[in-house]
Write a protein that holds these residues in place. Structure first.
Motif, PDB file in Angstrom:
ATOM      1  N   GLY A 119       0.800  -1.220   0.000  1.00 48.17           N
ATOM      2  CA  GLY A 119       0.000   0.000   0.000  1.00 48.17           C
ATOM      3  C   GLY A 119       0.829   1.263   0.000  1.00 48.17           C
ATOM      4  O   GLY A 119       0.509   2.234  -0.697  1.00 48.17           O
ATOM      5  N   MET A 134      -2.847  -2.112  -7.032  1.00 45.37           N
ATOM      6  CA  MET A 134      -4.233  -2.066  -6.576  1.00 45.37           C
ATOM      7  C   MET A 134      -5.123  -2.989  -7.398  1.00 45.37           C
ATOM      8  O   MET A 134      -6.142  -3.476  -6.914  1.00 45.37           O
ATOM      9  CB  MET A 134      -4.752  -0.634  -6.622  1.00 45.37           C
ATOM     10  CG  MET A 134      -4.178   0.253  -5.540  1.00 45.37           C
ATOM     11  SD  MET A 134      -4.513  -0.350  -3.845  1.00 45.37           S
ATOM     12  CE  MET A 134      -2.911  -1.083  -3.410  1.00 45.37           C
ATOM     13  N   THR A 137      -4.637  -6.219  -5.741  1.00 40.60           N
ATOM     14  CA  THR A 137      -5.336  -6.156  -4.456  1.00 40.60           C
ATOM     15  C   THR A 137      -6.839  -6.329  -4.629  1.00 40.60           C
ATOM     16  O   THR A 137      -7.494  -7.049  -3.866  1.00 40.60           O
ATOM     17  CB  THR A 137      -5.038  -4.816  -3.761  1.00 40.60           C
ATOM     18  OG1 THR A 137      -3.628  -4.671  -3.582  1.00 40.60           O
ATOM     19  CG2 THR A 137      -5.718  -4.736  -2.411  1.00 40.60           C
ATOM     20  N   ASP A 138      -7.401  -5.678  -5.644  1.00 41.06           N
ATOM     21  CA  ASP A 138      -8.844  -5.785  -5.882  1.00 41.06           C
ATOM     22  C   ASP A 138      -9.259  -7.204  -6.254  1.00 41.06           C
ATOM     23  O   ASP A 138     -10.370  -7.636  -5.934  1.00 41.06           O
ATOM     24  CB  ASP A 138      -9.267  -4.814  -6.981  1.00 41.06           C
ATOM     25  CG  ASP A 138      -9.184  -3.364  -6.542  1.00 41.06           C
ATOM     26  OD1 ASP A 138      -9.212  -3.132  -5.317  1.00 41.06           O
ATOM     27  OD2 ASP A 138      -9.089  -2.473  -7.412  1.00 41.06           O
ATOM     28  N   ARG A 177      -4.873  -1.570   1.190  1.00 42.60           N
ATOM     29  CA  ARG A 177      -5.802  -0.480   0.909  1.00 42.60           C
ATOM     30  C   ARG A 177      -5.692   0.635   1.948  1.00 42.60           C
ATOM     31  O   ARG A 177      -5.705   1.825   1.620  1.00 42.60           O
ATOM     32  CB  ARG A 177      -7.236  -1.018   0.878  1.00 42.60           C
ATOM     33  CG  ARG A 177      -7.657  -1.597  -0.456  1.00 42.60           C
ATOM     34  CD  ARG A 177      -7.744  -0.502  -1.484  1.00 42.60           C
ATOM     35  NE  ARG A 177      -8.239  -0.971  -2.772  1.00 42.60           N
ATOM     36  CZ  ARG A 177      -8.374  -0.211  -3.829  1.00 42.60           C
ATOM     37  NH1 ARG A 177      -8.000   1.061  -3.778  1.00 42.60           N
ATOM     38  NH2 ARG A 177      -8.831  -0.699  -4.960  1.00 42.60           N
ATOM     39  N   ARG A 180      -2.358   2.519   1.479  1.00 40.83           N
ATOM     40  CA  ARG A 180      -2.409   3.384   0.296  1.00 40.83           C
ATOM     41  C   ARG A 180      -3.207   4.653   0.585  1.00 40.83           C
ATOM     42  O   ARG A 180      -2.791   5.759   0.217  1.00 40.83           O
ATOM     43  CB  ARG A 180      -3.037   2.637  -0.876  1.00 40.83           C
ATOM     44  CG  ARG A 180      -3.227   3.499  -2.120  1.00 40.83           C
ATOM     45  CD  ARG A 180      -3.903   2.720  -3.229  1.00 40.83           C
ATOM     46  NE  ARG A 180      -4.104   3.548  -4.411  1.00 40.83           N
ATOM     47  CZ  ARG A 180      -5.181   4.292  -4.623  1.00 40.83           C
ATOM     48  NH1 ARG A 180      -6.160   4.319  -3.714  1.00 40.83           N
ATOM     49  NH2 ARG A 180      -5.292   5.018  -5.734  1.00 40.83           N
ATOM     50  N   ALA A 181      -4.355   4.502   1.239  1.00 39.18           N
ATOM     51  CA  ALA A 181      -5.168   5.668   1.571  1.00 39.18           C
ATOM     52  C   ALA A 181      -4.424   6.624   2.493  1.00 39.18           C
ATOM     53  O   ALA A 181      -4.478   7.850   2.320  1.00 39.18           O
ATOM     54  CB  ALA A 181      -6.481   5.224   2.211  1.00 39.18           C
TER      55      ALA A 181
END
Length: 301
Positions: A119, A134, A137-138, A177, A180-181
């Motif tokens: 992330g 990502m 990840t998804d 996630r 990353r955020a």
């Protein structure tokens, strides 16, 4: 003690060491003021102590059979009764705490750092790397954890080691996630730009500055996820894909006891209660940590 408290709560610490200790003391003080968080902490501490001293706490062997005493109800001789092979359920639950703690610790050690690194790198670099990481990840997030864990265990084979690997593989995307955020919120901040101007490499910035800033959110999420990890491990054990007999894994104990659930209810109920109590302990502790580490509560510390 008052002088020590004044030193810890000083608003102008004289050293980084004093500032770090002061912040830890304030966080601990707020955590102790939360009844549910305190209860969760006591449950987790109890789990650790029980796992550490299991050979001395358990009155009997967790795998020793005594067919003459099979399916006995709870009594002073057997606090939680005995199972279909005459094994003391209390001793098996006590030793099963070691397996549960091992699974929780190993999954956290594997999945949290992996998700944190993925992330942070994704949020820091952006562009094609962000889309690639990502995207992967998804793919993992799009499938239910238990189903995905079942698929990996089926491919790797039953066993506690493969169960840990399978659960860790399904757990890391959530941490990626979150990291990353968090990284996106300060990627363009002034301190990152100043560090770059000083000539720091991207690796140093990510390791020394980005990852520590994501740690608080990661700890909270990891604590809250422990209950789900325990349930997933119990589910794999229930299906015969986790820890193999004669290991006293709680999910496997419930699986073997479901045959006697109507007449000898204690065989499956006792390990089920252990799963519920430990899961609630992690949930309570996670909620307390979320309240304590919330930046909006900074002014209350």
């Amino acid at each position: 003690m008052s002088r020590l408290q004044q030193w810890l709560s000083s608003e102008s610490p004289e050293s980084r060491w004093q500032a770090s200790l002061g912040r830890s003391w304030r966080l601990l003080h707020m955590l102790l003021k939360n009844p549910l968080a305190l209860l969760g902490s006591l449950i987790i501490i109890g789990l650790i102590l029980v796992a550490a001293f299991a050979p001395w706490i358990a009155p009997q062997s967790p795998i020793g059979q005594d067919l003459g005493n099979r399916l006995l109800p709870p009594s002073s001789a057997h606090l939680m009764g005995t199972d279909e092979l005459g094994r003391d359920i209390f001793s098996r639950v006590i030793h099963g705490s070691r397996i549960t703690l091992l699974i929780v610790a190993m999954v956290a050690i594997i999945s949290a750092p992996l998700g944190l690194l993925v992330g942070a790198v994704s949020g820091y670099y952006g562009g094609w790397m962000d889309k690639l990481l990502m995207g992967i990840t998804d793919v993992f997030l799009s499938m239910p954890k238990l189903i995905l864990a079942l698929a990996f265990v089926a491919a790797l084979g039953p066993g506690i080691e493969n169960a840990i690997i399978a659960i860790a593989i399904t757990a890391w995307p959530v941490y990626a996630r979150i990291a990353r955020a968090e990284t996106l919120t300060f990627r363009q901040s002034e301190f990152i730009a100043a560090t770059q101007m000083l000539g720091a490499s991207d690796t140093r910035i990510i390791v020394r500055h980005v990852l520590p800033l994501c740690t608080s959110s990661m700890i909270v999420r990891m604590t809250l996820d422990m209950a789900g990890i325990i349930l997933t491990a119990a589910g794999l054990g229930f299906l015969g894909l986790g820890a193999q007999p004669p290991l006293p894994e709680w999910g496997a104990m419930i699986s073997r006891g479901r045959t006697f659930i109507l007449d000898q209810w204690w065989v499956a109920t006792m390990p089920g209660i252990a799963i519920i109590v430990v899961s609630l302990g992690f949930c309570f502790l996670g909620d307390g940590l979320r309240d304590v580490l919330d930046p909006r509560n900074e002014g209350q510390r």
